[in-house]
Design a protein around this motif. Structure first.
Motif, PDB file in Angstrom:
ATOM      1  N   VAL A  76      15.438   3.705  13.390  1.00 53.68           N
ATOM      2  CA  VAL A  76      14.833   2.472  12.863  1.00 53.68           C
ATOM      3  C   VAL A  76      13.488   2.161  13.526  1.00 53.68           C
ATOM      4  O   VAL A  76      12.507   1.869  12.826  1.00 53.68           O
ATOM      5  CB  VAL A  76      15.817   1.285  12.998  1.00 53.68           C
ATOM      6  CG1 VAL A  76      15.120  -0.033  12.669  1.00 53.68           C
ATOM      7  CG2 VAL A  76      17.003   1.483  12.057  1.00 53.68           C
ATOM      8  N   PRO A  77      13.359   2.203  14.859  1.00 56.77           N
ATOM      9  CA  PRO A  77      12.028   1.983  15.446  1.00 56.77           C
ATOM     10  C   PRO A  77      11.005   3.016  14.992  1.00 56.77           C
ATOM     11  O   PRO A  77       9.829   2.688  14.793  1.00 56.77           O
ATOM     12  CB  PRO A  77      12.284   2.089  16.952  1.00 56.77           C
ATOM     13  CG  PRO A  77      13.734   1.791  17.122  1.00 56.77           C
ATOM     14  CD  PRO A  77      14.389   2.356  15.909  1.00 56.77           C
ATOM     15  N   GLY A  78      11.438   4.268  14.815  1.00 54.21           N
ATOM     16  CA  GLY A  78      10.524   5.299  14.335  1.00 54.21           C
ATOM     17  C   GLY A  78      10.057   5.032  12.912  1.00 54.21           C
ATOM     18  O   GLY A  78       8.879   5.218  12.586  1.00 54.21           O
ATOM     19  N   ILE A  79      10.981   4.588  12.052  1.00 53.11           N
ATOM     20  CA  ILE A  79      10.618   4.240  10.670  1.00 53.11           C
ATOM     21  C   ILE A  79       9.625   3.084  10.673  1.00 53.11           C
ATOM     22  O   ILE A  79       8.664   3.064   9.887  1.00 53.11           O
ATOM     23  CB  ILE A  79      11.874   3.866   9.867  1.00 53.11           C
ATOM     24  CG1 ILE A  79      12.745   5.109   9.629  1.00 53.11           C
ATOM     25  CG2 ILE A  79      11.507   3.211   8.543  1.00 53.11           C
ATOM     26  CD1 ILE A  79      12.134   6.123   8.693  1.00 53.11           C
ATOM     27  N   LEU A  80       9.826   2.125  11.550  1.00 50.45           N
ATOM     28  CA  LEU A  80       8.921   0.986  11.648  1.00 50.45           C
ATOM     29  C   LEU A  80       7.521   1.436  12.058  1.00 50.45           C
ATOM     30  O   LEU A  80       6.515   0.999  11.477  1.00 50.45           O
ATOM     31  CB  LEU A  80       9.479  -0.018  12.662  1.00 50.45           C
ATOM     32  CG  LEU A  80       8.826  -1.396  12.720  1.00 50.45           C
ATOM     33  CD1 LEU A  80       8.858  -2.061  11.358  1.00 50.45           C
ATOM     34  CD2 LEU A  80       9.543  -2.263  13.744  1.00 50.45           C
ATOM     35  N   ALA A  81       7.430   2.327  13.037  1.00 50.06           N
ATOM     36  CA  ALA A  81       6.132   2.863  13.469  1.00 50.06           C
ATOM     37  C   ALA A  81       5.484   3.676  12.353  1.00 50.06           C
ATOM     38  O   ALA A  81       4.272   3.584  12.122  1.00 50.06           O
ATOM     39  CB  ALA A  81       6.306   3.709  14.726  1.00 50.06           C
ATOM     40  N   MET A  82       6.277   4.482  11.651  1.00 48.53           N
ATOM     41  CA  MET A  82       5.747   5.288  10.548  1.00 48.53           C
ATOM     42  C   MET A  82       5.194   4.401   9.441  1.00 48.53           C
ATOM     43  O   MET A  82       4.141   4.695   8.858  1.00 48.53           O
ATOM     44  CB  MET A  82       6.847   6.185   9.985  1.00 48.53           C
ATOM     45  CG  MET A  82       6.389   7.096   8.852  1.00 48.53           C
ATOM     46  SD  MET A  82       7.763   7.889   7.977  1.00 48.53           S
ATOM     47  CE  MET A  82       8.420   6.467   7.060  1.00 48.53           C
ATOM     48  N   MET A  83       5.881   3.314   9.142  1.00 46.78           N
ATOM     49  CA  MET A  83       5.438   2.399   8.098  1.00 46.78           C
ATOM     50  C   MET A  83       4.110   1.745   8.470  1.00 46.78           C
ATOM     51  O   MET A  83       3.212   1.611   7.623  1.00 46.78           O
ATOM     52  CB  MET A  83       6.508   1.333   7.862  1.00 46.78           C
ATOM     53  CG  MET A  83       6.225   0.400   6.693  1.00 46.78           C
ATOM     54  SD  MET A  83       7.574  -0.780   6.456  1.00 46.78           S
ATOM     55  CE  MET A  83       7.432  -1.731   7.972  1.00 46.78           C
ATOM     56  N   ILE A  84       3.967   1.342   9.727  1.00 46.96           N
ATOM     57  CA  ILE A  84       2.713   0.741  10.173  1.00 46.96           C
ATOM     58  C   ILE A  84       1.575   1.743  10.058  1.00 46.96           C
ATOM     59  O   ILE A  84       0.475   1.410   9.594  1.00 46.96           O
ATOM     60  CB  ILE A  84       2.862   0.235  11.623  1.00 46.96           C
ATOM     61  CG1 ILE A  84       3.844  -0.931  11.675  1.00 46.96           C
ATOM     62  CG2 ILE A  84       1.505  -0.192  12.194  1.00 46.96           C
ATOM     63  CD1 ILE A  84       4.196  -1.371  13.078  1.00 46.96           C
ATOM     64  N   MET A  85       1.821   2.990  10.469  1.00 47.09           N
ATOM     65  CA  MET A  85       0.794   4.022  10.372  1.00 47.09           C
ATOM     66  C   MET A  85       0.407   4.276   8.921  1.00 47.09           C
ATOM     67  O   MET A  85      -0.778   4.298   8.572  1.00 47.09           O
ATOM     68  CB  MET A  85       1.287   5.327  11.004  1.00 47.09           C
ATOM     69  CG  MET A  85       0.299   6.477  10.888  1.00 47.09           C
ATOM     70  SD  MET A  85       0.975   8.073  11.417  1.00 47.09           S
ATOM     71  CE  MET A  85       2.164   8.367  10.087  1.00 47.09           C
ATOM     72  N   SER A  86       1.397   4.461   8.054  1.00 49.65           N
ATOM     73  CA  SER A  86       1.127   4.800   6.660  1.00 49.65           C
ATOM     74  C   SER A  86       0.420   3.663   5.937  1.00 49.65           C
ATOM     75  O   SER A  86      -0.539   3.884   5.191  1.00 49.65           O
ATOM     76  CB  SER A  86       2.443   5.151   5.955  1.00 49.65           C
ATOM     77  OG  SER A  86       2.209   5.462   4.600  1.00 49.65           O
ATOM     78  N   ASN A  87       0.890   2.442   6.145  1.00 48.27           N
ATOM     79  CA  ASN A  87       0.289   1.288   5.462  1.00 48.27           C
ATOM     80  C   ASN A  87      -1.190   1.150   5.762  1.00 48.27           C
ATOM     81  O   ASN A  87      -1.986   0.795   4.872  1.00 48.27           O
ATOM     82  CB  ASN A  87       1.000  -0.005   5.879  1.00 48.27           C
ATOM     83  CG  ASN A  87       2.381  -0.121   5.274  1.00 48.27           C
ATOM     84  OD1 ASN A  87       2.810   0.736   4.496  1.00 48.27           O
ATOM     85  ND2 ASN A  87       3.093  -1.171   5.634  1.00 48.27           N
ATOM     86  N   ASN A  88      -1.565   1.405   6.995  1.00 50.47           N
ATOM     87  CA  ASN A  88      -2.928   1.109   7.415  1.00 50.47           C
ATOM     88  C   ASN A  88      -3.839   2.327   7.390  1.00 50.47           C
ATOM     89  O   ASN A  88      -4.969   2.244   6.897  1.00 50.47           O
ATOM     90  CB  ASN A  88      -2.895   0.487   8.817  1.00 50.47           C
ATOM     91  CG  ASN A  88      -2.156  -0.830   8.830  1.00 50.47           C
ATOM     92  OD1 ASN A  88      -2.656  -1.847   8.377  1.00 50.47           O
ATOM     93  ND2 ASN A  88      -0.931  -0.816   9.324  1.00 50.47           N
ATOM     94  N   LEU A  89      -3.366   3.458   7.896  1.00 52.72           N
ATOM     95  CA  LEU A  89      -4.210   4.650   7.886  1.00 52.72           C
ATOM     96  C   LEU A  89      -4.444   5.135   6.463  1.00 52.72           C
ATOM     97  O   LEU A  89      -5.586   5.278   6.021  1.00 52.72           O
ATOM     98  CB  LEU A  89      -3.560   5.737   8.745  1.00 52.72           C
ATOM     99  CG  LEU A  89      -4.419   6.953   9.104  1.00 52.72           C
ATOM    100  CD1 LEU A  89      -3.938   7.543  10.421  1.00 52.72           C
ATOM    101  CD2 LEU A  89      -4.357   8.029   8.036  1.00 52.72           C
TER     102      LEU A  89
END
Length: 367
Positions: free
Chosen positions: A177-190
């Motif tokens: 779950v923390p990894g998915i959260l980090a991935m979502m932040i990266m994908s949304n913005n980058l």
């Protein structure tokens, strides 16, 4: 101020109305979490990763180390730091810590003559994970018996002394779950920023904005605010689904978690602006962003632990921003770590943010 508010609201409306944005920024991460969590996340991880510490450094202890490390079930890495290894065991990063004490070689040389000196192989295990502990203790015991058999025709020269340690009951879903959260932040913005800005530049939207009294700082501030609001809302949805479906929880400070969400958003937004400035068309911005984000997704500790990667690759992986972000979020959620424990991750993210922002100011173009 009115222009800033209007731009922020218009950006939020764009997010809500664009179905593709919702699918790729929210539903895809949720899909990954639900699928992987359903298949892998409900049970405890019973992989027997561990550490072996040789305090004797004798020929006899080297034989034991080699025997344990050659076992197909155990995955033991050598270390000299007992305190650090026990902390890793308590945090759920290791399953076993095998300690070969000083004078082990002397005790083995007695060949069982003095039983009070025979117990020189200590095994620290996670007593909250009995399945993993039983397999580990049984395997270490079999290896020790095998070495004893070679030495003195199966006289029990070497005994295993199990020592239970209270550890966190972490499952794969708690890691995921923390990894998915980090991935979502990266994908949304980058990915999101690079594609959107490149598209607006090609369609002349940025050129028309430049011709108005609108300041660049107001435009960027509105973009940041809208994405912070969207990322925070999406993070809460992911955490809510994780809690309701899999029973995950946030053991640390919500404010500290929000701080790292903000830092991650700003860092990957800055990288997205760099890509948008370098890419000449929206068609090229997407592949460039994907070329960066796709490897980071698998190297940054999203789905797999960084410690399981090849040792030569770990220093590189630990220096990238998504690794710092996923590690910080995971420590806050699972261990309840505070700012004093995460200052290195915060410092690395801050360095990435400053450097990326400076580069973005030179690469950003209105036309």
């Amino acid at each position: 101020m009115n222009a800033y508010i209007q731009l922020t609201l218009s950006q939020l409306r764009f997010f809500v109305r664009n179905r593709q944005v919702l699918v790729f920024t929210l539903f895809m991460p949720l899909f990954f979490m639900l699928m992987l969590g359903s298949f892998l996340g409900k049970g405890n991880d019973i992989s027997l990763d561990g550490v072996i510490i040789d305090q004797d450094h004798s020929a006899e202890s080297s034989v034991m180390v080699q025997a344990l490390q050659s076992n197909s079930i155990l995955k033991l890495k050598s270390s000299d730091d007992l305190d650090k290894s026990l902390d890793q065991l308590k945090n759920g990063d290791q399953k076993l810590v095998v300690l070969i004490q000083q004078n082990y070689g002397h005790a083995v040389g007695l060949k069982g003559a003095d039983s009070t000196k025979a117990s020189f192989l200590q095994v620290y295990y996670d007593q909250t994970n009995q399945q993993s502990a039983q397999i580990g203790l049984q395997t270490v015991g079999q290896v020790a018996d095998g070495v004893s058999k070679q030495l003195v025709n199966f006289v029990p020269t070497i005994r295993v002394e199990p020592i239970g340690v209270q550890a966190l009951q972490l499952r794969y879903i708690d890691f995921l779950v923390p990894g998915i959260l980090a991935m979502m932040i990266m994908s949304n913005n980058l990915n999101g920023v690079s594609g959107q800005i490149a598209s607006w530049r090609e369609r002349g939207v940025l050129r028309r904005m430049q011709s108005t009294p609108l300041k660049a700082s107001t435009f960027i501030a509105a973009q940041i605010t809208a994405r912070l609001v969207m990322n925070t809302a999406q993070a809460l949805i992911v955490l809510l689904v994780g809690a309701l479906v899999f029973g995950t929880q946030v053991n640390g400070s919500w404010w500290l978690l929000l701080l790292f969400v903000v830092m991650g958003t700003l860092t990957f937004m800055s990288i997205g602006f760099i890509i948008a400035g370098v890419a000449k068309t929206p068609e090229s911005a997407g592949p460039i962003a994907g070329l960066i984000s796709f490897p980071l997704m698998f190297l940054g500790g999203v789905f797999f632990s960084v410690s399981s990667m090849p040792s030569f690759l770990q220093p590189i992986v630990k220096s990238i921003p998504i690794t710092q972000l996923s590690t910080a979020i995971r420590q806050i959620m699972n261990v309840g770590a505070g700012i004093g424990d995460l200052w290195q991750e915060g410092l690395m993210l801050a360095i990435w943010l400053v450097v990326a922002f400076v580069v973005a100011t030179f690469t950003f173009k209105w036309e």
